[in-house]
Design an enzyme around this catalytic site. Structure first.
Site, PDB file in Angstrom:
ATOM      1  N   GLY A 265       0.789  -1.223   0.000  1.00 40.21           N
ATOM      2  CA  GLY A 265       0.000   0.000   0.000  1.00 40.21           C
ATOM      3  C   GLY A 265       0.822   1.274   0.000  1.00 40.21           C
ATOM      4  O   GLY A 265       0.289   2.349   0.243  1.00 40.21           O
TER       5      GLY A 265
ATOM      6  N   TYR B 126      -1.255  -1.867 -12.087  1.00 41.28           N
ATOM      7  CA  TYR B 126      -2.689  -2.071 -12.288  1.00 41.28           C
ATOM      8  C   TYR B 126      -3.155  -1.437 -13.606  1.00 41.28           C
ATOM      9  O   TYR B 126      -4.273  -0.960 -13.717  1.00 41.28           O
ATOM     10  CB  TYR B 126      -3.486  -1.525 -11.086  1.00 41.28           C
ATOM     11  CG  TYR B 126      -2.999  -2.082  -9.772  1.00 41.28           C
ATOM     12  CD1 TYR B 126      -3.257  -3.401  -9.435  1.00 41.28           C
ATOM     13  CD2 TYR B 126      -2.220  -1.314  -8.894  1.00 41.28           C
ATOM     14  CE1 TYR B 126      -2.779  -3.945  -8.248  1.00 41.28           C
ATOM     15  CE2 TYR B 126      -1.733  -1.847  -7.709  1.00 41.28           C
ATOM     16  CZ  TYR B 126      -2.021  -3.166  -7.391  1.00 41.28           C
ATOM     17  OH  TYR B 126      -1.532  -3.698  -6.222  1.00 41.28           O
TER      18      TYR B 126
ATOM     19  N   CYS C  10     -17.987   2.090 -25.585  1.00 42.13           N
ATOM     20  CA  CYS C  10     -19.341   2.636 -25.448  1.00 42.13           C
ATOM     21  C   CYS C  10     -19.764   2.663 -23.989  1.00 42.13           C
ATOM     22  O   CYS C  10     -20.621   1.879 -23.555  1.00 42.13           O
ATOM     23  CB  CYS C  10     -20.330   1.813 -26.263  1.00 42.13           C
ATOM     24  SG  CYS C  10     -20.068   2.037 -28.003  1.00 42.13           S
ATOM     25  N   GLU C  11     -19.133   3.506 -23.216  1.00 44.47           N
ATOM     26  CA  GLU C  11     -19.454   3.705 -21.798  1.00 44.47           C
ATOM     27  C   GLU C  11     -19.169   5.163 -21.486  1.00 44.47           C
ATOM     28  O   GLU C  11     -18.107   5.674 -21.846  1.00 44.47           O
ATOM     29  CB  GLU C  11     -18.528   2.862 -20.898  1.00 44.47           C
ATOM     30  CG  GLU C  11     -18.698   1.370 -20.982  1.00 44.47           C
ATOM     31  CD  GLU C  11     -19.896   0.847 -20.207  1.00 44.47           C
ATOM     32  OE1 GLU C  11     -20.448   1.569 -19.346  1.00 44.47           O
ATOM     33  OE2 GLU C  11     -20.287  -0.293 -20.480  1.00 44.47           O
TER      34      GLU C  11
ATOM     35  N   GLU D 118       4.943  -5.737   1.666  1.00 43.48           N
ATOM     36  CA  GLU D 118       4.501  -6.273   0.376  1.00 43.48           C
ATOM     37  C   GLU D 118       4.100  -5.190  -0.610  1.00 43.48           C
ATOM     38  O   GLU D 118       2.932  -5.094  -0.977  1.00 43.48           O
ATOM     39  CB  GLU D 118       3.259  -7.131   0.582  1.00 43.48           C
ATOM     40  CG  GLU D 118       3.449  -8.397   1.306  1.00 43.48           C
ATOM     41  CD  GLU D 118       2.131  -9.110   1.529  1.00 43.48           C
ATOM     42  OE1 GLU D 118       2.183 -10.298   1.858  1.00 43.48           O
ATOM     43  OE2 GLU D 118       1.052  -8.492   1.380  1.00 43.48           O
ATOM     44  N   PRO D 119       5.017  -4.368  -1.035  1.00 42.88           N
ATOM     45  CA  PRO D 119       4.642  -3.318  -1.986  1.00 42.88           C
ATOM     46  C   PRO D 119       4.361  -3.881  -3.382  1.00 42.88           C
ATOM     47  O   PRO D 119       5.070  -4.776  -3.847  1.00 42.88           O
ATOM     48  CB  PRO D 119       5.880  -2.419  -2.016  1.00 42.88           C
ATOM     49  CG  PRO D 119       7.009  -3.335  -1.670  1.00 42.88           C
ATOM     50  CD  PRO D 119       6.458  -4.360  -0.717  1.00 42.88           C
ATOM     51  N   GLY D 120       3.329  -3.379  -4.021  1.00 41.54           N
ATOM     52  CA  GLY D 120       3.055  -3.717  -5.417  1.00 41.54           C
ATOM     53  C   GLY D 120       3.242  -2.474  -6.276  1.00 41.54           C
ATOM     54  O   GLY D 120       4.230  -2.321  -6.999  1.00 41.54           O
ATOM     55  N   ARG D 121       2.286  -1.563  -6.104  1.00 39.66           N
ATOM     56  CA  ARG D 121       2.284  -0.322  -6.877  1.00 39.66           C
ATOM     57  C   ARG D 121       3.634   0.395  -6.865  1.00 39.66           C
ATOM     58  O   ARG D 121       4.118   0.860  -7.899  1.00 39.66           O
ATOM     59  CB  ARG D 121       1.219   0.603  -6.255  1.00 39.66           C
ATOM     60  CG  ARG D 121       1.020   1.944  -6.915  1.00 39.66           C
ATOM     61  CD  ARG D 121       0.039   2.793  -6.087  1.00 39.66           C
ATOM     62  NE  ARG D 121      -1.069   1.996  -5.604  1.00 39.66           N
ATOM     63  CZ  ARG D 121      -2.182   1.749  -6.300  1.00 39.66           C
ATOM     64  NH1 ARG D 121      -2.334   2.279  -7.479  1.00 39.66           N
ATOM     65  NH2 ARG D 121      -3.128   0.993  -5.792  1.00 39.66           N
TER      66      ARG D 121
ATOM     67  N   TYR E   6     -11.816   3.785 -10.312  1.00 34.51           N
ATOM     68  CA  TYR E   6     -11.508   4.429  -9.033  1.00 34.51           C
ATOM     69  C   TYR E   6     -11.574   5.956  -9.113  1.00 34.51           C
ATOM     70  O   TYR E   6     -11.138   6.610  -8.154  1.00 34.51           O
ATOM     71  CB  TYR E   6     -10.077   4.081  -8.592  1.00 34.51           C
ATOM     72  CG  TYR E   6      -9.734   2.625  -8.518  1.00 34.51           C
ATOM     73  CD1 TYR E   6     -10.427   1.755  -7.670  1.00 34.51           C
ATOM     74  CD2 TYR E   6      -8.681   2.103  -9.264  1.00 34.51           C
ATOM     75  CE1 TYR E   6     -10.072   0.415  -7.589  1.00 34.51           C
ATOM     76  CE2 TYR E   6      -8.324   0.770  -9.177  1.00 34.51           C
ATOM     77  CZ  TYR E   6      -9.029  -0.068  -8.339  1.00 34.51           C
ATOM     78  OH  TYR E   6      -8.659  -1.390  -8.248  1.00 34.51           O
TER      79      TYR E   6
END
Ligand SMILES: *Cc1c(COP(=O)(O)O)cnc(C)c1O
Length: 458
Positions: free
Chosen positions: A256, A403, A374-375, A293-296, A336
């Site tokens: 995080g 991500y 088409c959104e 546990e970093p991802g980003r 988000y």
């Protein structure tokens, strides 16, 4: 002086050769234009050198901790290999991620599988892997999962995931710390760990509060870490003496770590987060490691998404700039409300066919950048001044390495984009662009199996 003390005194000044953030404007615009011309758009560019720098800063800030890369942020093979070489472990959220991490050369002792409501197929697969790689660890967030592992004959390494009851997160959809879906409730965690120890080798406790630890949320991070420290001490040295002590190897406080998406947002003060983490978890016996546990943080600013302007439509309300990348390529803005910086790298033409001036010499009127899906939610930004885009301009969407490709889909029957990896400046295709044929491959396989009377894959 222990390593732990040395880390606590780490300076907050980013090293000149490894800055704490790479902004979209720091990329070499000419190089990006060249890559877009060669590989076409939409195109992800992932710079492995920057991935390595991010790993180095993490290892520097947490010198004595286990640093585990949360693979789901970016699972590309070249990224996984770079992270493995840098010395991080792999934290995997699915059988597919375990499979990728194994293929990238992580051995069992560096593999952590975090099972969230794991499908039976995933458990079957991981228990099979554990037979060959007994040092693999399964992180479990529900008693049912323990039973399901035991039913499959698993009696190996288990870490108990705890819902710490506090959550960080830049958006409610990425706040997990308070959500009941994740982990055993804090006040039942000790009991769950002791029960697990009857059947498994319980090696750690774990909590992940959600994504987006930033300077304002340091307090809730500290609280989570302190609670996990308390839990670990209670398990290692039970106060009432009635329970058997557990031989924990680590306390994992999750990932995080935030990255600045907005151009003027300050970068995370990683040494300060590391110092706060160590202070909050202390004291732990010397045999118990801190794990993160970093991802980003590992991959976000190492990636950009390149997209080409194909339509410029002035309307009474706003000017809509149509591009060839949309929510199927980069979902975060639609899902988000995430902000991604966008740079106009130019190269387009005026409607009369003449070259457009360089973007910095144009008027900067606010525009909405919209994709081909088409959104209504399919926009990359709204009301943003981007140097008056013209048809053919190349836009670079920054901080897209985490991500980004991972959340890409084929909705609207759009093939997923290509991705190139830059390694010491050299570009190679890491994932080829999908074709229209890829969209229908599973259907054609099913039809073929039906025609041939063979079973195929259910
Ligand atoms: C997603 C996730 C992470 C990484 O989160 P980031 O915000 O990318 O750092 C770490 N641990 C677990 C269990 C996760 O699910």
């Amino acid at each position: 002086m222990s390593d732990r003390d040395a880390g606590a005194e780490a300076t907050s000044e980013p090293a000149a050769d490894n800055p704490s953030v790479r902004r979209v404007s720091d990329w070499d615009a000419k190089r990006l234009r060249g890559l877009a011309a060669e590989y076409e758009t939409p195109l992800y560019v992932q710079d492995l050198d920057r991935v390595r720098e991010n790993c180095e800063r993490l290892l520097g800030a947490f010198p004595d901790a286990d640093v585990r890369y949360a693979v789901k942020a970016h699972t590309g093979r070249a990224v996984l290999e770079a992270v493995r070489d840098a010395g991080l472990d792999a934290e995997c959220a699915s059988a597919g991620e375990v499979d990728r991490a194994l293929a990238a050369g992580f051995d069992g002792s560096r593999l952590h599988y975090t099972a969230v409501n794991p499908p039976a197929r995933d458990l079957d697969y991981v228990v099979g892997v554990a037979a060959a790689e007994p040092d693999l660890t399964v992180t479990v967030g529900a008693l049912d999962t323990l039973d399901r592992l035991a039913e499959r004959g698993y009696d190996g390494r288990v870490c108990v995931r705890v819902n710490p009851g506090v959550g960080a997160g830049h958006h409610e959809k990425v706040t997990t710390g308070g959500a009941a879906k994740f982990g055993v409730p804090y006040d039942r965690a000790a009991e769950a760990a002791r029960e697990a120890a009857e059947r498994f080798d319980v090696v750690g406790v774990h909590a992940h509060a959600g994504s987006g630890i930033d300077p304002e949320q340091l307090d809730s991070h500290r609280e989570l870490v302190a609670r996990m420290g308390d839990l670990a001490r209670e398990l290692i040295d039970p106060d009432d003496g009635s329970a058997d002590p557990l031989d924990l190897e680590y306390v994992d406080v999750g990932g995080g770590f935030g990255v600045p998406y907005e151009e003027d947002a300050p970068p995370l003060d990683l040494p300060a987060v590391a110092a706060a983490t160590r202070e909050a978890v202390a004291p732990l016996p010397a045999s118990v490691d801190l794990a993160v546990e970093p991802g980003r943080y590992v991959v976000a600013d190492a990636g950009v998404l390149l997209t080409r302007v194909n339509t410029v439509k002035p309307t009474p309300d706003e000017t809509v700039v149509g591009v060839d990348a949309g929510m199927t390529d980069l979902l975060r803005p639609a899902m988000y409300d995430a902000y991604h910086p966008i740079a106009n790298l130019g190269g387009g033409l005026e409607r009369d066919g003449n070259d457009s001036p360089a973007p910095e010499d144009r008027e900067a009127t606010p525009v909405t950048v919209a994709g081909p899906i088409c959104e209504t939610g399919d926009t990359l930004c709204r009301n943003r001044a981007l140097g008056d885009p013209t048809r053919g301009d190349l836009l670079a969407v920054g901080v897209a390495g985490a991500y980004g490709y991972e959340m890409a889909s084929q909705y609207n029957s759009r093939p997923r984009p290509a991705e190139v990896a830059l390694d010491d400046g050299t570009a190679t295709v890491a994932r080829r662009r999908e074709t229209l044929g890829d969209l229908t491959a599973a259907e054609r396989d099913a039809n073929r199996h039906r025609a041939e009377g063979t079973e195929g894959v259910r």
